[in-house]
Design a protein around this motif. Structure first.
Motif, mmCIF file in Angstrom:
data_model
loop_
_atom_site.group_PDB
_atom_site.id
_atom_site.type_symbol
_atom_site.label_atom_id
_atom_site.label_comp_id
_atom_site.label_asym_id
_atom_site.label_seq_id
_atom_site.Cartn_x
_atom_site.Cartn_y
_atom_site.Cartn_z
ATOM 1 N N VAL A 182 39.661 35.000 35.980
ATOM 2 C CA VAL A 182 40.769 35.313 35.075
ATOM 3 C C VAL A 182 41.185 36.782 35.134
ATOM 4 N N PHE A 183 40.397 37.597 35.820
ATOM 5 C CA PHE A 183 40.699 39.023 35.886
ATOM 6 C C PHE A 183 41.417 39.397 37.180
ATOM 7 N N ALA A 184 42.311 40.370 37.074
ATOM 8 C CA ALA A 184 42.914 40.972 38.259
ATOM 9 C C ALA A 184 41.823 41.755 38.986
ATOM 10 N N ASP A 185 42.030 41.971 40.277
ATOM 11 C CA ASP A 185 41.001 42.636 41.092
ATOM 12 C C ASP A 185 40.617 44.016 40.578
ATOM 13 N N ASN A 186 41.554 44.757 40.050
ATOM 14 C CA ASN A 186 41.272 46.118 39.587
ATOM 15 C C ASN A 186 41.358 46.217 38.064
#
Length: 145
Positions: free
Chosen positions: A47-51
């Motif tokens: 669910v998280f963006a890479d950064n």
């Protein structure tokens, strides 16, 4: 008459089957907490963006930043149902590929109340999927504030 019934069926399936942007945003946030409750780090990471940036406002008013990998590692050490964060969607705002979500919460560890606070999420839509880019929260034990 038959064409009219087919049209009504089509229209009702279109109206009820379409996922709104708010539904998709809620789903991303809810998947975070489902992953936490199930100690499923793959689901959490998805669910998280890479950064992504994760922060907490501490009692001292200092802002603590946590690496996503450290956050994931903390859940890899838990068993299913150890962590249960109950949220309420208080506000969702969307502008194009940016969404802002505010969710007050209560956190339970191994079935016992631990703390409460609020989460503030910034999500970005990447490849038609809403990802958490930024999460900041408060944590307190006095939940009457």
């Amino acid at each position: 008459m038959e064409k009219f019934l087919i049209f009504l069926l089509f229209l009702s399936s279109f109206c009820f089957a379409q996922k709104t942007e708010n539904d998709a945003i809620k789903e991303s946030v809810e998947n975070l907490f489902a992953g936490m409750k199930n100690a499923d780090t793959v689901m959490i990471k998805s669910v998280f963006a890479d950064n992504a940036i994760l922060q907490t406002i501490m009692k001292s008013d200092a802002v603590k930043t946590e690496k996503l990998q450290d956050f994931l590692s903390s859940f890899s050490k838990l068993s299913k149902n150890d962590a249960d964060e109950k949220i309420k969607f208080e506000a969702i705002h969307v502008d194009g590929n940016l969404a802002s979500v505010f969710t007050p919460y209560e956190f339970y560890y191994k079935g016992k109340f631990s703390h409460c606070g609020a989460n503030s999420f910034q999500l970005v839509k990447q490849n038609n999927v809403w990802k958490i880019q930024y999460l900041i929260d408060t944590r307190r034990t006095n939940c009457n504030k």
